[in-house]
Design a protein around this motif. Structure first.
Motif, mmCIF file in Angstrom:
data_model
loop_
_atom_site.group_PDB
_atom_site.id
_atom_site.type_symbol
_atom_site.label_atom_id
_atom_site.label_comp_id
_atom_site.label_asym_id
_atom_site.label_seq_id
_atom_site.Cartn_x
_atom_site.Cartn_y
_atom_site.Cartn_z
ATOM 1 N N HIS A 143 -14.382 -5.819 35.230
ATOM 2 C CA HIS A 143 -14.847 -7.066 35.334
ATOM 3 C C HIS A 143 -15.239 -7.811 34.132
ATOM 4 N N SER A 144 -15.582 -7.079 33.052
ATOM 5 C CA SER A 144 -15.591 -7.592 31.599
ATOM 6 C C SER A 144 -14.306 -8.199 31.188
ATOM 7 N N ARG A 145 -13.240 -7.504 31.474
ATOM 8 C CA ARG A 145 -11.917 -7.739 30.799
ATOM 9 C C ARG A 145 -11.610 -9.040 31.709
ATOM 10 N N GLU A 146 -11.942 -9.203 33.133
ATOM 11 C CA GLU A 146 -11.414 -10.173 33.710
ATOM 12 C C GLU A 146 -12.156 -11.571 33.135
ATOM 13 N N TYR A 147 -13.273 -11.413 33.074
ATOM 14 C CA TYR A 147 -14.009 -12.592 32.467
ATOM 15 C C TYR A 147 -13.713 -12.885 31.109
ATOM 16 N N LEU A 148 -13.462 -12.014 30.224
ATOM 17 C CA LEU A 148 -12.999 -12.247 28.967
ATOM 18 C C LEU A 148 -11.773 -12.950 28.943
ATOM 19 N N ARG A 149 -10.791 -12.516 29.749
ATOM 20 C CA ARG A 149 -9.383 -13.080 29.695
ATOM 21 C C ARG A 149 -9.527 -14.394 30.016
ATOM 22 N N VAL A 150 -10.486 -14.834 31.151
ATOM 23 C CA VAL A 150 -10.704 -16.202 31.505
ATOM 24 C C VAL A 150 -11.230 -16.943 30.215
ATOM 25 N N LEU A 184 -23.852 -12.197 30.755
ATOM 26 C CA LEU A 184 -24.334 -10.868 30.843
ATOM 27 C C LEU A 184 -24.086 -10.456 32.311
ATOM 28 N N ASN A 185 -23.111 -11.053 33.023
ATOM 29 C CA ASN A 185 -22.929 -10.423 34.391
ATOM 30 C C ASN A 185 -21.628 -9.621 34.241
ATOM 31 N N PHE A 186 -21.545 -8.475 34.902
ATOM 32 C CA PHE A 186 -20.237 -7.596 34.746
ATOM 33 C C PHE A 186 -20.072 -7.481 36.371
ATOM 34 N N LEU A 187 -19.848 -8.611 36.899
ATOM 35 C CA LEU A 187 -19.371 -8.787 38.188
ATOM 36 C C LEU A 187 -18.027 -9.368 38.530
ATOM 37 N N PRO A 188 -17.302 -9.282 39.649
ATOM 38 C CA PRO A 188 -16.134 -10.392 39.657
ATOM 39 C C PRO A 188 -16.675 -11.699 39.607
ATOM 40 N N GLU A 201 -12.527 5.204 40.169
ATOM 41 C CA GLU A 201 -13.225 4.366 41.040
ATOM 42 C C GLU A 201 -13.801 2.895 40.455
ATOM 43 N N LEU A 202 -13.114 1.701 40.999
ATOM 44 C CA LEU A 202 -13.224 0.536 40.283
ATOM 45 C C LEU A 202 -14.232 -0.485 41.016
ATOM 46 N N THR A 203 -14.856 0.109 42.319
ATOM 47 C CA THR A 203 -15.876 -0.402 42.728
ATOM 48 C C THR A 203 -17.045 0.349 43.203
ATOM 49 N N PRO A 204 -18.405 0.046 43.037
ATOM 50 C CA PRO A 204 -19.679 0.917 43.488
ATOM 51 C C PRO A 204 -19.459 1.290 44.697
ATOM 52 N N PRO A 205 -19.629 2.738 45.019
ATOM 53 C CA PRO A 205 -19.778 2.969 46.410
ATOM 54 C C PRO A 205 -20.999 2.167 47.143
ATOM 55 N N ALA A 206 -20.574 1.864 48.348
ATOM 56 C CA ALA A 206 -21.438 1.091 48.978
ATOM 57 C C ALA A 206 -22.890 1.954 49.571
ATOM 58 N N SER A 207 -22.678 3.060 49.589
ATOM 59 C CA SER A 207 -23.739 3.943 49.966
ATOM 60 C C SER A 207 -24.804 4.022 49.019
#
Length: 296
Positions: free
Chosen positions: A56-63, A291-295, A2-8
């Motif tokens: 999302h950490s990897r996406e941020y660090l890649r940038v 310290l954000n782990f969001l898109p 699971e790559l996104t947190p459940p909305a519920s």
């Protein structure tokens, strides 16, 4: 996986409900030479057990690193969050910690010397979460802190308990409640601190250039500035020595009576973009302090 947190799911901080208590206890009974490796091992476990945050950490660090991040980079990013949390828990336990202003924070220093109300925009960078509590405990200023109420937030509860009635929370868990909740705090004549890097639960947001691409940021703070006719100071705090953090702050954005609203908002956009450039420069030199782990 699971790559996104459940909305519920109800919003909560990651980790077990007993995690904060365990960390505080371990910090009291274990020497740092043993406790730090234990925190590092727990961080590796978090990296493996949290696929959404890891992605999302990897996406941020890649940038920010301009290269493909290695596992060690992701670990350092997660470990920076762990160490920031430990500092907050230690301050809640009574650790002496001082915030100092950077030399160029003239308007922020002027506000501290005054009795005037202000809106403070904060970012999840380094030790920024301590800034509001330090304003209360160190400077004796009353602060309303706007937060999303989440489960498992013992660090926030403990810090609020330490600094007593000088810190008040405005809990905003529904976007439509934001302006109503802030109206009461804003009319009180105290400082109001709002997070300016997570667009969720923000009534107003706009797009700015950050880390090489257009990205959405909360913009509510400037609309409130025009409504309540009070200045905006943007800030973030970073580690600068043993028991010390340095607060970086913007010049004040000050509403001008009679200025057309769109002209004021355009001036506000320029103000926010200028500070984002400063934050970006800091993060490119200190990439693990975001310290954000969001898109993005």
């Amino acid at each position: 996986m699971e790559l996104t947190p459940p909305a519920s799911e109800a919003p909560r901080n990651p980790g077990p409900s007993w995690g904060y208590g365990f960390l505080r206890l371990a910090d009291r009974v274990l020497p740092e030479a043993l406790f730090r490796p234990l925190r590092a091992a727990g961080t590796w476990f978090a990296v493996l057990a949290m696929p959404w945050q890891r992605r999302h950490s990897r996406e941020y660090l890649r940038v920010v690193l301009s290269r493909e991040p290695r596992p060690a980079d992701v670990f350092r990013h997660f470990f920076a969050v762990c160490e920031s949390l430990m500092l907050r828990l230690r301050v809640a336990n009574g650790l002496a910690h001082r915030c100092i202003l950077e030399a160029g924070a003239i308007d922020f220093a002027g506000w501290l010397a005054s009795e005037q109300p202000v809106l403070i925009g904060t970012f999840h960078i380094g030790n920024s979460d301590l800034t509001g509590f330090m304003l209360a405990g160190q400077e004796g200023r009353r602060v309303h802190i706007v937060r999303l109420r989440v489960g498992n937030s013992h660090d926030t509860d403990a810090l609020a308990a330490r600094f007593g009635g000088l810190v008040n929370f405005v809990w905003v868990n529904e976007p439509g409640e934001l302006l109503f909740a802030l109206k009461e705090a804003g009319a009180s004549g105290t400082a109001v601190a709002l997070q300016c890097d997570r667009p969720d639960h923000s009534a107003r947001s706009e797009t700015f250039d950050f880390l090489g691409a257009p990205r959405v940021f909360p913009f509510t703070i400037y609309h409130l500035a025009l409504i309540f006719e009070r200045p905006v100071l943007l800030s973030f705090g970073v580690p600068s020595g043993p028991a010390e953090s340095t607060v970086h702050a913007s010049p004040a954005f000050t509403p001008v009576k009679g200025e057309p609203r769109e002209a004021a908002l355009e001036r506000a956009r320029t103000h926010f973009q200028a500070f984002l450039r400063r934050a970006e420069a800091h993060l490119r030199a200190n990439p693990y302090q975001w310290l954000n782990f969001l898109p993005l």
